[in-house]
Write an enzyme that holds these catalytic residues in place. Structure first.
Site, PDB file in Angstrom:
ATOM      1  N   SER A 129      55.165   2.908 -16.417  1.00 36.43           N
ATOM      2  CA  SER A 129      55.180   2.987 -17.877  1.00 36.43           C
ATOM      3  C   SER A 129      54.601   1.725 -18.483  1.00 36.43           C
ATOM      4  CB  SER A 129      56.610   3.181 -18.396  1.00 36.43           C
ATOM      5  OG  SER A 129      56.601   3.145 -19.810  1.00 36.43           O
ATOM      6  N   LYS A 183      61.428   8.071 -14.002  1.00 38.24           N
ATOM      7  CA  LYS A 183      60.343   8.011 -14.995  1.00 38.24           C
ATOM      8  C   LYS A 183      60.440   9.184 -15.981  1.00 38.24           C
ATOM      9  CE  LYS A 183      56.562   6.690 -17.084  1.00 38.24           C
ATOM     10  NZ  LYS A 183      55.568   7.605 -17.393  1.00 38.24           N
TER      11      LYS A 183
HETATM   12  P1  NAP Z   1      42.960  10.109 -17.512  1.00 37.09           P
HETATM   13  O1  NAP Z   1      42.442   8.937 -18.264  1.00 37.09           O
HETATM   14  O2  NAP Z   1      42.993  11.424 -18.191  1.00 37.09           O
HETATM   15  O3  NAP Z   1      42.132  10.234 -16.151  1.00 37.09           O
HETATM   16  C1  NAP Z   1      42.388  11.266 -15.266  1.00 37.09           C
HETATM   17  C2  NAP Z   1      41.852  10.869 -13.898  1.00 37.09           C
HETATM   18  O4  NAP Z   1      42.240  11.910 -12.990  1.00 37.09           O
HETATM   19  C3  NAP Z   1      40.331  10.748 -13.840  1.00 37.09           C
HETATM   20  O5  NAP Z   1      39.992   9.692 -13.003  1.00 37.09           O
HETATM   21  C4  NAP Z   1      39.927  12.101 -13.238  1.00 37.09           C
HETATM   22  O6  NAP Z   1      38.697  12.056 -12.555  1.00 37.09           O
HETATM   23  C5  NAP Z   1      41.071  12.299 -12.258  1.00 37.09           C
HETATM   24  N1  NAP Z   1      41.238  13.685 -11.845  1.00 37.09           N
HETATM   25  C6  NAP Z   1      41.594  14.736 -12.618  1.00 37.09           C
HETATM   26  N2  NAP Z   1      41.646  15.853 -11.863  1.00 37.09           N
HETATM   27  C7  NAP Z   1      41.310  15.492 -10.593  1.00 37.09           C
HETATM   28  C8  NAP Z   1      41.202  16.185  -9.370  1.00 37.09           C
HETATM   29  N3  NAP Z   1      41.446  17.505  -9.299  1.00 37.09           N
HETATM   30  N4  NAP Z   1      40.836  15.490  -8.277  1.00 37.09           N
HETATM   31  C9  NAP Z   1      40.581  14.177  -8.335  1.00 37.09           C
HETATM   32  N5  NAP Z   1      40.672  13.454  -9.461  1.00 37.09           N
HETATM   33  C10 NAP Z   1      41.045  14.110 -10.581  1.00 37.09           C
HETATM   34  O7  NAP Z   1      44.427   9.870 -16.951  1.00 37.09           O
HETATM   35  P2  NAP Z   1      45.442   8.660 -17.193  1.00 37.09           P
HETATM   36  O8  NAP Z   1      45.866   8.628 -18.624  1.00 37.09           O
HETATM   37  O9  NAP Z   1      44.923   7.428 -16.560  1.00 37.09           O
HETATM   38  O10 NAP Z   1      46.704   9.211 -16.372  1.00 37.09           O
HETATM   39  C11 NAP Z   1      46.741   9.304 -14.966  1.00 37.09           C
HETATM   40  C12 NAP Z   1      48.162   9.674 -14.598  1.00 37.09           C
HETATM   41  O11 NAP Z   1      49.066   8.662 -15.081  1.00 37.09           O
HETATM   42  C13 NAP Z   1      48.665  10.985 -15.205  1.00 37.09           C
HETATM   43  O12 NAP Z   1      49.572  11.598 -14.340  1.00 37.09           O
HETATM   44  C14 NAP Z   1      49.390  10.523 -16.448  1.00 37.09           C
HETATM   45  O13 NAP Z   1      50.362  11.445 -16.887  1.00 37.09           O
HETATM   46  C15 NAP Z   1      50.027   9.233 -15.951  1.00 37.09           C
HETATM   47  N6  NAP Z   1      50.343   8.230 -16.979  1.00 37.09           N
HETATM   48  C16 NAP Z   1      49.523   8.021 -18.048  1.00 37.09           C
HETATM   49  C17 NAP Z   1      49.875   7.041 -18.992  1.00 37.09           C
HETATM   50  C18 NAP Z   1      49.000   6.758 -20.191  1.00 37.09           C
HETATM   51  O14 NAP Z   1      49.465   6.012 -21.078  1.00 37.09           O
HETATM   52  N7  NAP Z   1      47.774   7.271 -20.247  1.00 37.09           N
HETATM   53  C19 NAP Z   1      51.038   6.282 -18.815  1.00 37.09           C
HETATM   54  C20 NAP Z   1      51.822   6.501 -17.677  1.00 37.09           C
HETATM   55  C21 NAP Z   1      51.472   7.485 -16.769  1.00 37.09           C
HETATM   56  P3  NAP Z   1      37.308  12.437 -13.294  1.00 37.09           P
HETATM   57  O15 NAP Z   1      36.830  11.171 -13.937  1.00 37.09           O
HETATM   58  O16 NAP Z   1      36.437  12.895 -12.203  1.00 37.09           O
HETATM   59  O17 NAP Z   1      37.634  13.510 -14.296  1.00 37.09           O
END
Ligand code: NAP
Length: 472
Positions: A129, A183
């Site tokens: 987080s 989480k």
């Molecule tokens: P994001 O910016 O939407 O990026 C998603 C990533 O996942 C990209 O690198 C994408 O690759 C990859 N991806 C999606 N589908 C895939 C697949 N089938 N195979 C391989 N790679 C795949 O995501 P994010 O916000 O960094 O979040 C990542 C994780 O952390 C999620 O579970 C989210 O819920 C969690 N999270 C997010 C936050 C936040 O504040 N954003 C905070 C805590 C936790 P491509 O570039 O090829 O599409």
């Protein structure tokens, strides 16, 4: 090139920042992203000149890592995780470790831990987080899996995480899916506090017509108090101050009032229902998002179902931080943490996670979205009574509840009379009133159940199980 210390899959918002964080802390890294152009852009941009190297495919990625390999996946939760595990596992060797840092469902993590451990790999489900800034500067991390797997990443995560006065904001949470369970509950509490602050904003705006800056001033005062000093109050103040560059109006007023929700809020409520944990404030926050999303229906209903006229009522002097409103916010935040901690306690018993409540409060004190000064009080309450059944019966919390409850009642009554929805505040008042009532009317529920379904009942005046023929 010598082998890198750490591997990251997924250069999204979180992944990019986490790998920069690892590198800054002395861990050379290899990155892989499904879409390779993103890897190139990153290596030529924010990753340039650093001990961060790219890989075009997973075989190459694995080959560039020192053993045992430590690989963090920061990708979309769900089937994407299973598909990456399947693709990468032929290249892994015994003892290598995969870490899922996304918001995965904790039962999926249970399954993956046992599957990968049975194939002699390690698997950690780690809630993270802090958003993008936290990921870069130091997030709160909640890793679960085997103790041995945690030990393999301890030096990495304790340097990457936020640091507070009593240590890093990471600890071994427990076995299986416990890290993702914690989480999930963290996010449920986050939903609730965001909704509570939005209800406070709505009351200020609708009852007093205060401007964004005036409301921000009140938030600023709250952020200086022990009870409300927190990241979410801090960013609420910041959001309320921002003007639309086009016309100088408060930008927040231009935002569509439909809130999205991903899995974690829903999973918190589902787990609570399964475990028999009362979480009405958190549930109300989830419902509030759901009802917000049916905007078209609300706009139609507004013309059909009349709202009573708004009758102004006292929220307290803005110069003194609107103490009556503040009391209501404080108690609703207490209830959110109390419900979340209760859910953790029951989950810990049911799933045998052996969660250490003071340690969880400690690792939420820095880096994460629900960080707040109150967490020190929560930590102390559970240190004093590890089996505390509910935070609100801790002596400090109980005395605060007793001082502030009449304010919450007056705010809820005022909102109800004026037709202003206050889902979290109303649910909190009901929660506290129910929790402090020794005799609830469920005796009559039991009578009805026995009447129509012979479900039997217990009596308050004698031992045993009873059944009555209620209708001759
Ligand atoms: P994001 O910016 O939407 O990026 C998603 C990533 O996942 C990209 O690198 C994408 O690759 C990859 N991806 C999606 N589908 C895939 C697949 N089938 N195979 C391989 N790679 C795949 O995501 P994010 O916000 O960094 O979040 C990542 C994780 O952390 C999620 O579970 C989210 O819920 C969690 N999270 C997010 C936050 C936040 O504040 N954003 C905070 C805590 C936790 P491509 O570039 O090829 O599409």
């Amino acid at each position: 090139m010598s082998k890198a210390h750490f591997g990251l899959i997924g250069l999204g918002v979180m992944g990019e920042n986490l790998v920069l964080n690892a590198e800054r802390n002395g861990f050379s890294s290899v990155v892989y992203n499904r879409t390779f152009t993103k890897t190139e852009q990153f290596l030529n941009g924010r990753g340039a000149g650093k001990q961060i190297f790219g890989a075009k495919d997973l075989k190459d990625f694995v080959s560039k890592l020192e053993r045992p390999r430590r690989i963090l996946m920061m990708i979309k939760a769900g089937s994407a995780i299973d598909s990456v595990i399947e693709t990468i596992s032929p290249f892994l060797e015994s003892g290598d470790l995969l870490i899922d840092g996304g918001n995965s469902e904790f039962r999926d993590t249970e399954r993956r831990v046992s599957d990968l451990e049975s194939r002699s790999f390690g698997f950690i489900g780690m809630g993270i987080s802090g958003g993008s800034k936290g990921a870069l500067e130091g997030p709160s991390m909640m890793p679960g899996g085997t103790k041995a797997s945690y030990e393999a990443i301890e030096s990495l995560v304790s340097r990457m995480s936020a640091q507070v006065e009593d240590g890093p904001c990471v600890t071994y949470i427990g076995p299986g899916g416990s890290g993702h369970f914690v989480k999930t509950v963290h996010n449920g509490i986050e939903y609730a506090i965001e909704q509570i602050l939005s209800e406070a904003y709505d009351l200020m705006r609708r009852l007093t017509g205060m401007s964004g800056v005036e409301m921000a001033e009140v938030m600023g005062k709250w952020n200086k108090t022990e009870e409300l000093s927190s990241y979410l109050v801090e960013i609420t103040e910041a959001c309320l101050r921002v003007k639309d560059p086009e016309d100088g109006d408060d930008l927040v007023e231009k935002i569509m009032d439909k809130a999205g929700q991903k899995g974690t809020g829903l999973w918190t409520v589902l787990s609570a229902l399964e475990l028999g944990a009362p979480v009405p404030t958190i549930y109300a926050a989830l419902n509030a998002r759901v009802i917000s999303s049916i905007k078209d229906q609300r706009l139609s209903a507004q013309k059909i179902i009349q709202s009573p006229p708004i009758k102004p009522f006292d929220l307290g002097d803005p110069q003194s931080g609107m103490p009556i409103l503040m009391d209501s916010v404080v108690l609703s935040c207490f209830a959110s943490y109390a419900q979340g901690m209760e859910l953790l306690r029951l989950g810990s018993e049911q799933y045998d996670y052996k969660l250490d409540m003071p340690s969880i409060a400690q690792i939420w004190k820095g880096g994460c979205i629900i960080r707040s000064q109150l967490l020190s009080r929560i930590q102390s309450a559970f240190n004093a009574h590890p089996a505390l059944p509910n935070l609100m019966v801790d002596p400090w919390f109980a005395s605060e509840v007793n001082k502030r409850l009449s304010s919450l009642a007056s705010v809820v009554a005022g909102g109800v009379t004026s037709g202003i929805p206050l889902p979290c505040m109303t649910s909190t008042l009901d929660y506290i009133n129910s929790y402090r009532t020794g005799r609830l009317p469920q005796n009559l529920v039991q009578a009805m159940r026995d009447c129509f379904g012979s479900h039997t009942y217990q009596r308050v005046d004698k031992e045993g199980i009873f059944h009555t023929n209620w209708i001759e």
